[in-house]
Design a protein around this motif. Structure first.
Motif, short mmCIF file in Angstrom:
data_model
loop_
_atom_site.label_atom_id
_atom_site.label_comp_id
_atom_site.label_asym_id
_atom_site.label_seq_id
_atom_site.Cartn_x
_atom_site.Cartn_y
_atom_site.Cartn_z
N LEU A 185 27.71 22.29 28.84
CA LEU A 185 28.84 23.12 28.43
C LEU A 185 29.45 22.61 27.13
O LEU A 185 29.78 23.40 26.23
CB LEU A 185 29.89 23.15 29.54
CG LEU A 185 29.51 23.81 30.87
CD1 LEU A 185 30.70 23.80 31.82
CD2 LEU A 185 28.99 25.21 30.68
N THR A 200 27.11 23.29 24.10
CA THR A 200 26.82 24.69 23.81
C THR A 200 28.04 25.49 23.42
O THR A 200 27.96 26.37 22.56
CB THR A 200 26.14 25.34 25.02
OG1 THR A 200 25.01 24.57 25.41
CG2 THR A 200 25.70 26.77 24.71
N TYR A 201 29.21 25.18 24.02
CA TYR A 201 30.34 26.11 23.93
C TYR A 201 31.58 25.60 23.21
O TYR A 201 32.47 26.38 22.92
CB TYR A 201 30.74 26.57 25.34
CG TYR A 201 29.67 27.39 26.01
CD1 TYR A 201 29.45 28.72 25.66
CD2 TYR A 201 28.85 26.82 27.00
CE1 TYR A 201 28.46 29.47 26.27
CE2 TYR A 201 27.86 27.58 27.62
CZ TYR A 201 27.66 28.89 27.24
OH TYR A 201 26.69 29.64 27.84
N TRP A 233 36.10 32.89 19.32
CA TRP A 233 35.14 32.14 20.14
C TRP A 233 34.04 33.04 20.69
O TRP A 233 32.85 32.69 20.66
CB TRP A 233 35.90 31.46 21.27
CG TRP A 233 35.08 30.55 22.12
CD1 TRP A 233 34.81 29.23 21.92
CD2 TRP A 233 34.41 30.90 23.35
NE1 TRP A 233 34.02 28.74 22.93
CE2 TRP A 233 33.77 29.74 23.81
CE3 TRP A 233 34.31 32.08 24.08
CZ2 TRP A 233 33.02 29.73 24.99
CZ3 TRP A 233 33.57 32.08 25.25
CH2 TRP A 233 32.93 30.92 25.70
N VAL A 291 29.76 32.08 20.17
CA VAL A 291 28.95 31.39 21.18
C VAL A 291 27.66 32.18 21.46
O VAL A 291 27.56 33.36 21.10
CB VAL A 291 29.75 31.18 22.48
CG1 VAL A 291 30.93 30.27 22.22
CG2 VAL A 291 30.20 32.51 23.06
N ILE A 295 26.91 33.89 29.61
CA ILE A 295 27.97 33.74 30.58
C ILE A 295 27.68 34.63 31.79
O ILE A 295 27.26 35.77 31.64
CB ILE A 295 29.34 34.10 29.98
CG1 ILE A 295 29.67 33.17 28.81
CG2 ILE A 295 30.44 34.06 31.04
CD1 ILE A 295 29.87 31.72 29.19
N VAL A 305 28.57 38.40 25.24
CA VAL A 305 28.33 37.06 25.79
C VAL A 305 27.86 37.09 27.24
O VAL A 305 27.23 36.13 27.71
CB VAL A 305 29.57 36.16 25.67
CG1 VAL A 305 30.02 36.06 24.23
CG2 VAL A 305 30.70 36.64 26.55
N LEU A 318 33.90 32.45 33.06
CA LEU A 318 34.72 32.35 31.85
C LEU A 318 36.07 33.00 32.07
O LEU A 318 36.15 34.10 32.62
CB LEU A 318 34.01 33.05 30.68
CG LEU A 318 34.84 33.26 29.40
CD1 LEU A 318 35.16 31.92 28.73
CD2 LEU A 318 34.10 34.19 28.43
N ILE A 326 34.66 27.87 32.06
CA ILE A 326 35.17 27.63 30.71
C ILE A 326 36.46 28.42 30.56
O ILE A 326 36.50 29.61 30.87
CB ILE A 326 34.16 28.07 29.64
CG1 ILE A 326 32.85 27.30 29.78
CG2 ILE A 326 34.75 27.87 28.24
CD1 ILE A 326 31.74 27.81 28.87
#
Length: 314
Positions: free
Chosen positions: A6, A9-10, A32, A36, A41, A113, A259, A280
């Protein structure tokens, strides 16, 4: 899903903090979401602001000072002191158009995403849900119904303002007893069944309840307990007893990434941590981001005993 994955990558170049299986990032979610990796997700669970002005810094200051603005301070009701709430009923046509555009643009980025078949659970209210839900569908999502959170919030039911004695048998609007949460799904690729989507992307359906019964679209809910509000002083804090049910259902196989792009004080991330899901959280306002660093571990530890987790508690 490892915490190292995580982070690598994010987080990009944003400030972040890691927990057991989750991380929170101080960033604007529009920026964001555009940066990404796409199709990565598994689910979104969020309680957004409504893109008008209730979370603008000057409006938050007015709320703190009790000086009005969009945050109306309602009168006491049957001996109860009510919390400030945004005056969504007072929005003009231009502000409603702004909401429609805001959620359309947000949904386009969310669509990017999410993995195919991934679900969005989005909190709304009775005044704006028709605008918000329509905008999200126009952006490309499938509307899959809504969750009715049964909760008596002490909103509405007032007699006409400044004419209470003149019209004692009239209420200006119904007493609020539910909160709508829209459920949306990123379309499954043409020709793919739900079972094939589950195998390929771990998405496409909802996780059944812990007792094996289907997830249901009406959930009886308490108001957020004072011990949770003492941990996280956020104006729209939802109770862990409710959020953990939503978060649990969002990953049909119990694996993947949840998310919350409008994290606030981190209650959704706390729910994921309590369940053992990777999550996240994205938060634009630094005050709430910093609050989440303390509130997430505190909220996630509530009501748990060992590895046994019950969603129904008081």
């Amino acid at each position: 899903m490892s915490i190292n994955y995580l982070e690598q990558t994010y987080t990009l170049n944003h400030e972040f903090h890691s927990f057991t299986k989750s991380l929170v990032i101080h960033a604007d979610c529009f920026e964001w979401l555009s940066e990404v990796p796409g199709d990565s997700i598994h689910a979104i669970v969020t309680d957004p602001p409504y893109g008008v002005k209730e979370y603008d810094p000057e409006q938050l200051e007015k709320r703190s000072n009790g000086n009005g603005g969009i945050w109306r301070i309602p009168p006491s009701f049957d001996g109860h002191t009510r919390s400030p709430l945004p005056r969504f009923t007072a929005l003009n046509s231009k502000e409603r158009e702004r909401i429609q555009h805001y959620f359309y643009e947000w949904a386009r980025l969310a669509l990017r995403v999410l993995r195919p078949g991934g679900h969005v659970f989005l909190a709304s209210n009775v005044f704006l849900s028709q605008i918000v839900f329509t905008a999200i569908v126009e952006a490309g999502f499938e509307f899959r119904g809504q969750i009715v959170r049964l909760v008596r919030t002490l909103r509405g039911g007032d007699r006409p303002k400044n004419a209470e004695d003149e019209f004692p048998d009239v209420c200006s609007m119904p007493r609020g007893c539910y909160e709508p949460w829209g459920i949306f799904r990123k379309p499954i690729p043409d020709g793919l069944t739900v079972s094939e989507c589950l195998r390929l992307f771990q998405t496409g359906g909802l996780r059944r309840k812990q007792d094996g019964n289907p997830f249901e679209d009406v959930i009886e809910s308490e108001r957020t307990p004072q011990k949770e509000r003492a941990i996280a002083n956020h104006p729209s804090l939802k109770p862990q007893s409710f959020l953990r049910q939503i978060v649990y259902a969002s990953l049909p196989l119990g694996e993947g990434i949840v998310l919350d792009p409008f994290m606030g004080s981190g209650s959704t991330i706390a729910a994921a941590e309590a369940i053992g899901y990777a999550a996240i959280g994205i938060e634009k306002y630094r005050e709430y981001y910093l609050m989440s660093l303390q509130s997430i571990p505190a909220l996630s530890s509530l009501y748990t005993t060992g590895n046994q987790l019950s969603f129904q508690f008081s």
